[in-house]
Enzyme design. Structure first.
Site, PDB file in Angstrom:
ATOM      1  N   GLY A 175       7.894  38.050  35.096  1.00 17.75           N
ATOM      2  CA  GLY A 175       6.757  37.300  34.571  1.00 17.75           C
ATOM      3  C   GLY A 175       6.932  35.799  34.496  1.00 17.75           C
ATOM      4  N   ASN A 222       6.039  33.632  36.787  1.00 15.70           N
ATOM      5  CA  ASN A 222       4.781  33.011  37.243  1.00 15.70           C
ATOM      6  C   ASN A 222       3.696  33.141  36.188  1.00 15.70           C
ATOM      7  OD1 ASN A 222       4.867  31.853  40.067  1.00 15.70           O
ATOM      8  ND2 ASN A 222       5.961  33.790  40.357  1.00 15.70           N
ATOM      9  N   ASN A 234      -2.664  36.366  45.361  1.00 14.19           N
ATOM     10  CA  ASN A 234      -1.306  36.901  45.309  1.00 14.19           C
ATOM     11  C   ASN A 234      -0.339  35.773  45.639  1.00 14.19           C
ATOM     12  OD1 ASN A 234       0.770  38.949  45.219  1.00 14.19           O
ATOM     13  ND2 ASN A 234       0.865  38.809  47.458  1.00 14.19           N
ATOM     14  N   HIS A 276       3.438  35.057  47.217  1.00 15.07           N
ATOM     15  CA  HIS A 276       4.465  35.732  48.019  1.00 15.07           C
ATOM     16  C   HIS A 276       5.568  34.717  48.348  1.00 15.07           C
ATOM     17  CE1 HIS A 276       5.961  38.868  50.668  1.00 15.07           C
ATOM     18  NE2 HIS A 276       6.232  37.908  51.544  1.00 15.07           N
TER      19      HIS A 276
HETATM   20  C1  GRF Z   1       7.910  36.067  42.827  1.00 17.84           C
HETATM   21  O1  GRF Z   1       8.967  35.707  43.677  1.00 17.84           O
HETATM   22  C2  GRF Z   1       6.632  36.249  43.605  1.00 17.84           C
HETATM   23  O2  GRF Z   1       6.537  35.409  44.722  1.00 17.84           O
HETATM   24  C3  GRF Z   1       6.741  37.684  44.065  1.00 17.84           C
HETATM   25  O3  GRF Z   1       7.343  38.358  42.993  1.00 17.84           O
HETATM   26  C4  GRF Z   1       8.109  37.445  42.220  1.00 17.84           C
HETATM   27  C5  GRF Z   1       7.583  37.530  40.814  1.00 17.84           C
HETATM   28  O4  GRF Z   1       8.369  36.812  39.912  1.00 17.84           O
HETATM   29  N1  GRF Z   1       5.444  38.215  44.431  1.00 17.84           N
HETATM   30  P1  GRF Z   1       7.889  36.673  38.402  1.00 17.84           P
HETATM   31  O5  GRF Z   1       7.678  38.075  37.862  1.00 17.84           O
HETATM   32  O6  GRF Z   1       6.633  35.871  38.390  1.00 17.84           O
HETATM   33  O7  GRF Z   1       9.014  35.971  37.706  1.00 17.84           O
END
Ligand code: GRF
Length: 203
Positions: A14, A16, A109, A111
């Site tokens: 989490g 992000n 999304n 990525h």
């Molecule tokens: C990130 O590297 C994102 O690009 C990918 O999954 C990871 C999620 O990280 N889709 P977080 O849970 O936001 O720390």
């Protein structure tokens, strides 16, 4: 100005989500995090939501007859919170048509690669090293039925260093994700995103 309600789908760490919560708390931010939905119980992302007083719901695959029923429940929660945009931020399930059609061109999304390179997999950074590319990075795109294939909203390049391991490269990419994702959400909240075919234009 209207503040847009954003729903965030998570499965794990989490970070992000944390970046979005932080950005949404800035004075004058054009969006708020209205709901968090996790498909996994007890993950750090849920703690982040609780700390920020954001409503969080756990909707596990195992609690439903099939993936469709589970994802219909996710849509219901997002609708209950009147979400106008959905962000998959480390959500580890493929989104079904049920969700995509409920929020047409309104699901983002993030990525950790420069799509369309290293799409689909869970190990984009390790794959980039394995492949020997000199430039890696991250992408925010609109979710369509084609996994990791929807219109690209933004990308940031991150150079691969000779000293990189998958972890070091992932950490530098993640720093960029935390900048790029909130910025992309702001563009949607400000109504500045125009999609034509596979191309996204920022007005
Ligand atoms: C990130 O590297 C994102 O690009 C990918 O999954 C990871 C999620 O990280 N889709 P977080 O849970 O936001 O720390």
């Amino acid at each position: 100005m209207d503040v847009m309600n954003v729903g965030v789908l998570v499965s794990g760490r989490g970070s992000n989500l944390g970046a979005l919560i932080e950005d949404a708390s800035q004075a004058g931010a054009p969006y708020r995090i209205a709901a968090v939905v996790s498909n996994r119980l007890g993950v750090p992302a849920l703690r982040r939501a609780a700390e920020a007083d954001v409503a969080a719901t756990v909707i596990e695959r195992g609690a439903y007859a099939d993936r469709h029923a589970q994802q219909r429940a996710i849509v219901e929660v997002l609708r209950e919170h009147d979400c106008q945009l959905v962000v998959a931020a480390g959500f580890d399930q493929i989104l079904h048509e049920t969700v995509i059609q409920a929020f047409p061109q309104r699901i983002l999304n993030i990525h950790p690669s420069l799509l369309p390179a290293f799409a689909g997999g869970l190990h984009a950074q390790a794959d980039a090293l394995e492949c020997g590319v000199k430039i890696a990075g991250c992408t925010v795109h609109i979710v369509t039925a084609e996994v990791d294939g929807g219109p690209i909203v933004d990308q940031v390049a991150v150079p691969v260093l000779d000293t990189d391991t998958a972890e070091r490269l992932a950490a530098r990419i993640l720093e960029q994700e935390h900048q790029m994702l909130p910025a992309a959400v702001r563009l949607f909240a400000e109504g500045r995103v125009r999609v034509e075919g596979r191309r996204v234009f920022i007005d």
